[in-house]
Design an enzyme around this catalytic site. Structure first.
Site, PDB file in Angstrom:
ATOM      1  N   ASP A 164       9.124   2.806   2.273  1.00  0.00           N
ATOM      2  CA  ASP A 164       7.864   3.735   2.522  1.00  0.00           C
ATOM      3  C   ASP A 164       7.802   3.686   4.023  1.00  0.00           C
ATOM      4  O   ASP A 164       7.103   2.582   4.587  1.00  0.00           O
ATOM      5  CB  ASP A 164       6.627   3.189   1.760  1.00  0.00           C
ATOM      6  CG  ASP A 164       5.686   4.074   2.204  1.00  0.00           C
ATOM      7  OD1 ASP A 164       5.295   4.874   3.117  1.00  0.00           O
ATOM      8  OD2 ASP A 164       4.405   4.026   1.140  1.00  0.00           O
ATOM      9  N   LYS A 203       2.166  11.178   7.392  1.00  0.00           N
ATOM     10  CA  LYS A 203       1.192  10.832   8.345  1.00  0.00           C
ATOM     11  C   LYS A 203       1.890  11.836   9.811  1.00  0.00           C
ATOM     12  O   LYS A 203       1.381  12.848  10.094  1.00  0.00           O
ATOM     13  CB  LYS A 203       0.894   9.392   8.705  1.00  0.00           C
ATOM     14  CG  LYS A 203       0.214   8.713   7.464  1.00  0.00           C
ATOM     15  CD  LYS A 203      -0.443   7.444   7.773  1.00  0.00           C
ATOM     16  CE  LYS A 203      -1.182   6.965   6.773  1.00  0.00           C
ATOM     17  NZ  LYS A 203      -0.809   6.032   6.162  1.00  0.00           N
ATOM     18  N   PHE A 234       0.750  -1.311  -0.081  1.00  0.00           N
ATOM     19  CA  PHE A 234       0.123  -0.043  -0.192  1.00  0.00           C
ATOM     20  C   PHE A 234       0.848   1.269   0.022  1.00  0.00           C
ATOM     21  O   PHE A 234       1.819   1.376   0.955  1.00  0.00           O
ATOM     22  CB  PHE A 234      -0.729   0.052   1.245  1.00  0.00           C
ATOM     23  CG  PHE A 234      -2.084   1.306   1.122  1.00  0.00           C
ATOM     24  CD1 PHE A 234      -3.113   1.087   0.403  1.00  0.00           C
ATOM     25  CD2 PHE A 234      -1.473   2.365   1.627  1.00  0.00           C
ATOM     26  CE1 PHE A 234      -3.658   2.376   0.073  1.00  0.00           C
ATOM     27  CE2 PHE A 234      -2.475   3.500   1.537  1.00  0.00           C
ATOM     28  CZ  PHE A 234      -3.580   3.445   0.739  1.00  0.00           C
TER      29      PHE A 234
HETATM   30  C1  LIG Z   1      -1.043   6.181   4.209  1.00  0.00           C
HETATM   31  C2  LIG Z   1      -0.041   5.688   3.437  1.00  0.00           C
HETATM   32  C3  LIG Z   1       0.435   6.100   2.022  1.00  0.00           C
HETATM   33  C4  LIG Z   1      -0.517   7.155   1.511  1.00  0.00           C
HETATM   34  O1  LIG Z   1      -0.539   8.404   2.341  1.00  0.00           O
HETATM   35  P1  LIG Z   1      -1.711   9.479   2.115  1.00  0.00           P
HETATM   36  O2  LIG Z   1      -1.382  10.570   3.048  1.00  0.00           O
HETATM   37  O3  LIG Z   1      -2.904   8.883   2.385  1.00  0.00           O
HETATM   38  O4  LIG Z   1      -1.752   9.808   0.654  1.00  0.00           O
HETATM   39  C5  LIG Z   1       1.461   5.382   1.611  1.00  0.00           C
HETATM   40  N1  LIG Z   1       1.887   4.427   2.256  1.00  0.00           N
HETATM   41  C6  LIG Z   1       1.577   4.132   3.230  1.00  0.00           C
HETATM   42  C7  LIG Z   1       2.697   2.926   3.882  1.00  0.00           C
HETATM   43  C8  LIG Z   1       0.594   4.401   3.980  1.00  0.00           C
HETATM   44  O5  LIG Z   1       0.282   3.761   5.113  1.00  0.00           O
END
Ligand SMILES: *Cc1c(COP(=O)(O)O)cnc(C)c1O
Length: 402
Positions: A229, A258, A144
């Site tokens: 990520d 985040k 994700f």
């Molecule tokens: C939440 C998330 C994203 C995307 O972030 P947004 O601020 O919702 O665009 C990308 N990678 C990971 C691992 C995430 O948990």
């Protein structure tokens, strides 16, 4: 379930006038402090999702509120056409905390992922010498990384892709946790390997011990950038500043978001060396809001809270305690308990949604992920007594629904 008229009318407005791209629990939150949120009828709940780890510092943290309000009264947006007096301080704070030479600020996590993809491709052409338009980025099954059209192009979740093609080419999928699959798929045109150190959305999936370390070595051998990520796993969630530290690796690029905004404001960034981020020249890439002074002031305060309140160590010890409590629950529906720090997946052999609904009635907010996993990821400011209380509610619900 005995919804009040206020709750019902707000939900009705939302259903009528808002697009239905989410399926939220029917709790209408009005107020929040620390780990607690309050609905429109004043009922309180312990938040065990923390906005997908965007509020690691706890809701409405007073120090971040102070920075937010102070900056909101001075200047909020300049665009990058001009400089502002807050962004340099964020750059410096990120450098000092992580050791990376440089960073590039964006807003949402998805934008930072897009930025990393663009940086990796450009690095592939300009530095590695990959022939024009041939660069490949390797991604993992069940990843994700966000929701843009390019990012869903390398998703393996059919729902995330259904109806959104045609997709962006240049991505290759390998099996998450399988180092041999990664080895087989690296070619001279591979620019980067993009990976989550622990897969959050896919259900707090922890790869086999050594996976990231071996992946880092493979990348190095083949002149491939390792991009992690850490948008959800980073900034203390797993009991380390970054989840990759559990394997002692040094990725070439780190994507954060985040909790960088402390729950106040969307702030994301890509961290990397001067050589990598140096591929961007004026005009190559940008964002109107990226690096704005309000975002920078909030992010600096959010990082400071993590350090000053020792939230990273707290995540480690309370996470262990939380997991022990869950593992001690004997219930035929519990398949396994996995995670790191205060990032825990309770895997059931049945649908998790009814458990989340029952927990909500008992004052615990959490969300199912991938049908049969309940994710517990409370703000890192949670107290041991509160973890204990949550576990008591979980134990009761497990019994009730068995
Ligand atoms: C939440 C998330 C994203 C995307 O972030 P947004 O601020 O919702 O665009 C990308 N990678 C990971 C691992 C995430 O948990």
């Amino acid at each position: 379930m005995g919804k009040t008229s206020k709750t019902r009318s707000l939900i009705a407005l939302e259903e009528k006038f808002g697009a239905h791209n989410y399926h939220p629990l029917d709790v209408v939150i009005q107020k929040a402090r620390g780990v607690w949120v309050y609905d429109v009828d004043g009922k309180k709940y312990l938040d065990c999702l923390a906005a997908y780890s965007a509020v690691n510092q706890g809701h409405c943290h007073p120090k971040i509120t102070e920075a937010f309000v102070k900056q909101a009264k001075r200047v909020t947006l300049t665009s990058r056409a001009f400089r502002n007096d807050q962004l340099p301080l964020l750059y410096k704070a990120l450098h000092d905390m992580t050791g990376y030479d440089m960073s590039l600020p964006m807003n949402s996590g998805a934008e930072a992922v897009e930025t990393a993809v663009k940086a990796a491709r450009k690095w592939g052409y300009k530095v590695k010498g990959i022939p024009e338009n041939q660069a490949e980025i390797i991604c993992c099954s069940d990843n994700f990384h966000g929701r843009t059209t390019t990012i869903v192009s390398f998703s393996t979740d059919t729902q995330y892709r259904d109806g959104f093609g045609p997709f962006t080419p240049g991505f290759r999928i390998v099996k998450y946790g399988d180092i041999e699959d990664l080895r087989r798929n690296i070619t001279p045109n591979t620019a980067a390997f993009l990976v989550e150190p622990i897969q959050g959305e896919s259900g707090i999936v922890v790869p086999p011990e050594g996976y990231l370390r071996e992946a880092a070595a493979l990348c190095k051998e083949n002149n491939v950038l390792l991009i992690v990520d850490e948008i959800q796993s980073g900034l203390g969630r797993t009991g380390k500043l970054f989840a990759f530290e559990h394997e002692n690796v040094r990725p070439d690029m780190v994507i954060i978001g985040k909790a960088l905004g402390g729950g106040f404001y969307p702030v994301s960034a890509v961290l990397a060396s001067k050589e990598i981020l140096g591929v961007f020249h004026p005009g190559d890439h940008g964002s109107t809001f990226g690096g704005n002074p309000l975002a920078a002031a909030v992010a600096v305060a959010a990082l400071r809270v993590l350090v000053k309140e020792k939230l990273i160590a707290r995540s480690k010890t309370l996470g262990q305690y939380f997991m022990e409590q869950l593992r001690a629950m004997k219930n035929p529906h519990i398949v396994t308990v996995r995670g790191r720090g205060l990032w825990i997946g309770l895997v059931l052999d049945t649908k998790a949604r009814p458990y989340c609904e029952a927990l909500m009635k008992r004052g615990v907010l959490c969300k199912e992920t991938h049908e049969n996993v309940i994710r517990f990821a409370p703000p890192l400011v949670i107290k041991k007594s509160e973890v204990k209380w949550v576990c008591k509610q979980i134990a009761s619900v497990m019994k009730e629904l068995s």
